[in-house]
Design an enzyme around this catalytic site. Sequence first.
Site, PDB file in Angstrom:
ATOM      1  N   ARG A 104      13.159   1.780  18.791  1.00  0.00           N
ATOM      2  CA  ARG A 104      11.865   1.319  18.303  1.00  0.00           C
ATOM      3  C   ARG A 104      10.911   2.487  18.088  1.00  0.00           C
ATOM      4  NH1 ARG A 104       8.449  -0.335  21.992  1.00  0.00           N
ATOM      5  NH2 ARG A 104      10.107  -1.308  23.229  1.00  0.00           N
TER       6      ARG A 104
ATOM      7  N   TYR B 142      -3.361  -8.607  -4.206  1.00  0.00           N
ATOM      8  CA  TYR B 142      -2.265  -9.469  -3.779  1.00  0.00           C
ATOM      9  C   TYR B 142      -2.758 -10.517  -2.788  1.00  0.00           C
ATOM     10  CZ  TYR B 142       1.926 -10.726  -1.111  1.00  0.00           C
ATOM     11  OH  TYR B 142       2.914 -11.410  -0.452  1.00  0.00           O
TER      12      TYR B 142
ATOM     13  N   ASP C 271      -3.279   0.947  -1.859  1.00  0.00           N
ATOM     14  CA  ASP C 271      -1.984   0.285  -2.018  1.00  0.00           C
ATOM     15  C   ASP C 271      -1.378   0.800  -3.319  1.00  0.00           C
ATOM     16  OD1 ASP C 271       0.137  -1.466  -2.612  1.00  0.00           O
ATOM     17  OD2 ASP C 271      -0.821  -3.138  -1.592  1.00  0.00           O
TER      18      ASP C 271
ATOM     19  N   LYS D 278       9.552  -3.512  -2.992  1.00  0.00           N
ATOM     20  CA  LYS D 278       9.407  -3.536  -4.437  1.00  0.00           C
ATOM     21  C   LYS D 278      10.094  -2.325  -5.087  1.00  0.00           C
ATOM     22  CE  LYS D 278       6.867  -7.216  -3.641  1.00  0.00           C
ATOM     23  NZ  LYS D 278       6.581  -7.198  -2.185  1.00  0.00           N
TER      24      LYS D 278
END
Length: 398
Positions: free
Chosen positions: A69, A121, A192, A217
């Site tokens: 992690r 978004y 972004d 994406k």
Amino acid sequence: MSDSSKFVSGSHAGSPEPARIPCESAESFCVHGYTPVEEKTGAVATPIYLSTTFAHPELGISTGYDYGRCLNPTRFELEQTVAALEHCHYALGFSSGMTALSAVLKYFSPGDEIIVSDDLYGGTYRIFEIYKRFGIKAVYTDTSNLREVKKNINPKTRAIFIETPSNPTMKVTSIKDCADLIHANSGILIADNTFLSPYLQTPKDFGADVIIHSGTKFLSGHHDVLCGFLIYDKKEFDDLFRFIQISEGGVLSPFDAFLVLRGIKTLAVRIEKAQKNAEKITDFLCKNTNVKKVYYPSLLPAEQKQIYKSQARGYGAMISFTVESPQKVSDFLKKLKFILFAESLGGVQTLVTYPASQTHNFIPKEMREKTGVTDTLLRLSVGIENADELIADIKQAL
């Protein structure tokens, strides 16, 4: 604003070495990645390290890896690659773009305000609404209008959050102007960069402090991985965001990291091909009488286009357009035979999305329609198929 210095705590919170900025072209760096050859074996593909824990040679001595992690060799190779592509020194890979955004919002404290692009978004709007409960206020603003941004800055403003071009109506925000404004107010600029990817735009070069990606994406590019990234240049950010990540989890798995690394190898050629297709489709849509309006960066008004060209290296592969009525939307989606009606973007297949009921359905209708996200708007994520076949499918469906 949070004091990031108090989050540095032991080896698990320490920052690894910063990424070097590549001297080779973006095309070559995408193919070779941060580490072209694995040192011990000569492997030209990054190995997938599935181990969740790493043995220590002795007390107080570490290989640099302790627990999966905290740091994983496969994920770290991807993080170094993405950081370098964005011309930054640090990156963190998350299990989704929303997990990455949630981490960066923990930089702020109750009472802080963030100026946020009003055309954005729907998932981003949703998460800002969640953080409203914790006293972090989003001030939705047309960030393409610098006068509006200036009007909304006050002593409580700690950041500006921008999408440029915006999703889905392609508004363009000046990264440099927003960076100058917020830095003068002792705040940070968050960008972004999902819509263009670092191949076409690197916001850090124009003053952005933190860059966010939905790596699902364009970076991965094949509709087979959920992932997200935070990218930045300051170690103080790395101390904080790494502490948040190892505390909350939400890290990218080694196998998914490998898939994204493999996707990035073709990032340049995918975007070049998809962009050429998008330019041809835009030309077709502009001439089709069944289409009422087309949104694509090459069609921007002169002032916005000048800003766009000053900070981006291509027009990208995203197009939005409107038709006459919601019934025409329904008919169009039903008649498509080749293009897929699905909710995502940035992959090799061309997808069409209906923002009003899919990506932006959580945004109040009045706010949606004010920004142009109406019930007659469709969004195309153009892929790498044959452009003539894509146009033929759009033509028959219209």
